[in-house]
Design an enzyme around this catalytic site. Structure first.
Site, PDB file in Angstrom:
ATOM      1  N   HIS A   1      64.331   5.928  -3.231  1.00  0.00           N
ATOM      2  CA  HIS A   1      64.932   6.370  -4.499  1.00  0.00           C
ATOM      3  C   HIS A   1      64.467   7.774  -4.886  1.00  0.00           C
ATOM      4  O   HIS A   1      65.079   8.405  -5.740  1.00  0.00           O
ATOM      5  CB  HIS A   1      64.575   5.387  -5.621  1.00  0.00           C
ATOM      6  CG  HIS A   1      65.276   4.062  -5.477  1.00  0.00           C
ATOM      7  ND1 HIS A   1      66.273   3.645  -6.317  1.00  0.00           N
ATOM      8  CD2 HIS A   1      65.126   3.066  -4.569  1.00  0.00           C
ATOM      9  CE1 HIS A   1      66.706   2.449  -5.947  1.00  0.00           C
ATOM     10  NE2 HIS A   1      66.010   2.078  -4.886  1.00  0.00           N
TER      11      HIS A   1
ATOM     12  N   ASP B   1      63.975  15.696  -8.451  1.00  0.00           N
ATOM     13  CA  ASP B   1      64.303  14.313  -8.803  1.00  0.00           C
ATOM     14  C   ASP B   1      65.143  13.704  -7.692  1.00  0.00           C
ATOM     15  O   ASP B   1      65.991  14.418  -7.122  1.00  0.00           O
ATOM     16  CB  ASP B   1      65.115  14.292 -10.112  1.00  0.00           C
ATOM     17  CG  ASP B   1      64.762  13.103 -10.975  1.00  0.00           C
ATOM     18  OD1 ASP B   1      64.402  12.050 -10.411  1.00  0.00           O
ATOM     19  OD2 ASP B   1      64.853  13.212 -12.212  1.00  0.00           O
TER      20      ASP B   1
END
Ligand code: F6P
Length: 511
Positions: free
Chosen positions: A184, A397
């Site tokens: 992720h 991110d």
């Protein structure tokens, strides 16, 4: 599988519905709380991953294995888990962690080594060798629970950076079934990855999965480059979004699958009258002001302090905007036991104090409205809906779902997303958002001003484009894409270019 969307067929080989799904993540998808009688209760979490996997788990049957995140009487916790499983429609398996394991595996290896390194913040890493040993031991614990609770034919889908060694441990235990992994968070460039003392072991461990999924093409490229450095004989084949890496007898699929949100649920909930009322209330409390919104977990990767500096820069260079904009920054408490997070909290407090201290006027304009707390769902939706500009400026991110949630909730479509180039979401949303380099204080300030001055027709056109992309490629699409890549027997049957992929990654960053 899926959710009211048409998806390409799985290829001639297997029906994805025929296998049970075993999902494994560091945390189980609920929190524990004691009820009025003092007994433990497991309260289901509402995160995007749970929502997306729920239909698959219910249809095919399955188990979710993870750390309950609570310490208490084992029997009691297990009975709470069984109760939660009955109401959820699938079962749960708990991996018990001792306090020193939580320290060295979760806080230590996962969050003081992998987290900063994979977010390009190598100077924040604490490469303590004890952390690695515990990481391997805890990953083995996870593998033992998986081996005990899965059956032949199950598909095991392991999530995120806490569990990169689990496939290697499962193979040692003799488990030969198909294993998928999704990272992720970003995967770093070789320059950074090489700093990791256990780099070769970790790469080899990842190659024990059958499918390794990343968020973006860049993450996958970084991984492939690292692999080529360490495994001279690796052969990479294929084009498009899923490649095959051959190493001796082994073939590992390597793909990228941008994670998303339950767009329809966010949109529907944001349209509710109580959300509209609350959003209106916010504007009434800030009359005549455009609301700029930042919502982040407390984390140094989110770029909160640089963002505050950029806002101050805007106010310094553009006094005509004083009293016309309010910056609402919500910080959600997280990982408070890690010293870097404490330090960050103090820095944010100080910066907010400095900005408001020098510019706020009694009874009048307060430039920064800062909240350090968890928001209720209603508040979250109302803040998204009320905001005229969202500032999503992480230093790095994996994806950033706040950006996608904001767009889904912007039901009036009259607002602007300012997004960091270094968020995974930029590769999908770069054409509709204003992209910024979060390290460029003046550049971010200029983008806020550009958003403030943007013509309403352009605001709408951009927001429409953003929302269409997220609607089409929602979290159900993401689950389908990953599972299809895992189960399609022959990769040539996998929907490569020409499928939804091209549209999802509709903007290629120049690097
Ligand atoms: O973004 C990575 C992630 O691990 C998420 O999966 C999770 O929701 C968040 O960070 C907070 O993680 P935790 O509180 O488990 O460290």
């Amino acid at each position: 599988m899926g959710h009211g969307q048409e998806h390409p067929p799985a290829g001639p080989a297997q029906d994805p519905h025929s296998r049970r799904l075993v999902v494994v993540s560091n945390r189980l998808p609920f929190t524990f709380a004691r009820d009025a009688g003092g007994a433990w209760q497991a309260l289901p979490g509402g995160g995007g991953l749970v929502t997306a996997l729920l239909p698959v788990l219910r249809n095919r049957g399955g188990t979710w294995i993870g750390w309950p995140g609570a310490t208490g009487d084992k029997e009691e916790l297990e009975s709470a888990l069984r109760g939660a499983g009955t109401s959820a429609g699938y079962s749960f398996g708990a991996v018990d962690l001792l306090p020193d394991e939580v320290h060295d595996f979760y806080l230590g290896f996962s969050n003081e080594i992998i987290w900063p390194l994979f977010h390009d913040l190598q100077s924040l890493c604490n490469f303590d060798p004890a952390y690695w040993r515990t990481y391997c031991r805890v990953n083995r614990k996870f593998a033992e629970v998986i081996a005990a609770q899965s059956r032949t034919g199950d598909f095991v889908w392991i999530h995120d950076y806490h569990l990169m060694n689990v496939a290697a441990a499962l193979r040692e235990l003799g488990v030969g079934g198909r294993l998928g992994f999704f990272l992720h968070i970003p995967f770093p460039s070789p320059d950074l990855f090489l700093k990791l003392p256990w780099r070769a072991e970790l790469l080899r461990a990842l190659m024990c999965f059958d499918l390794v999924g990343f968020q973006t093409a860049r993450d996958r490229r970084n991984f492939v480059q690292c692999l080529r450095l360490f495994e001279k004989d690796v052969e990479i084949e294929g084009r498009g979004h899923v490649l095959a890496a051959r190493l001796g007898e082994r073939e590992v699929r390597i793909g990228h699958f941008p994670i998303s949100i339950d767009y329809a649920a966010f949109r529907r909930q944001a349209e509710a009258p109580e959300v509209a009322d609350k959003a209106r209330e916010l504007h009434e409390r800030l009359p005549g002001r455009r609301i700029i919104l930042g919502i982040d977990r407390l984390d140094y990767t989110k770029g909160i302090t640089l963002r505050l500096r950029a806002f101050r820069n805007l106010l310094d260079r553009h006094p005509e905007l004083h009293g016309k904009v309010s910056f609402m920054q919500v910080v959600v408490p997280s990982r408070e036991d890690i010293p870097q997070y404490h330090k960050l909290r103090t820095e944010i407090d100080q910066l907010v104090g400095q900005i408001n201290g020098s510019l706020a006027r009694p009874g009048g304009w307060v430039p920064v409205w800062y909240e350090y707390r968890n928001l209720t769902r209603l508040e979250l939706l109302a803040y998204y809906r009320a905001a005229d500009i969202a500032l999503v400026t992480p230093l790095k991110d994996g994806m950033n779902l706040v950006a996608k949630e904001y767009c889904a909730c912007s039901v009036e479509e009259d607002c602007v997303l300012i997004l960091s180039e270094f968020a995974g979401a930029a590769s999908q949303l770069g054409r509709g958002a204003l992209l910024v380099n979060p390290y460029d204080e003046e550049g971010v300030a200029d983008a806020i001003r550009a958003a403030y001055l943007m013509d309403p027709a352009e605001r709408r056109a951009r927001m429409r484009r953003l929302r269409a992309s997220i609607r089409e490629h929602d979290v159900f699409w993401w689950v389908d894409s990953f599972l299809q890549a895992a189960i399609t027997r022959d990769l040539r049957d996998y929907p490569q270019p020409g499928g939804p992929w091209d549209d999802a990654l509709d903007y290629q960053l120049p690097f």
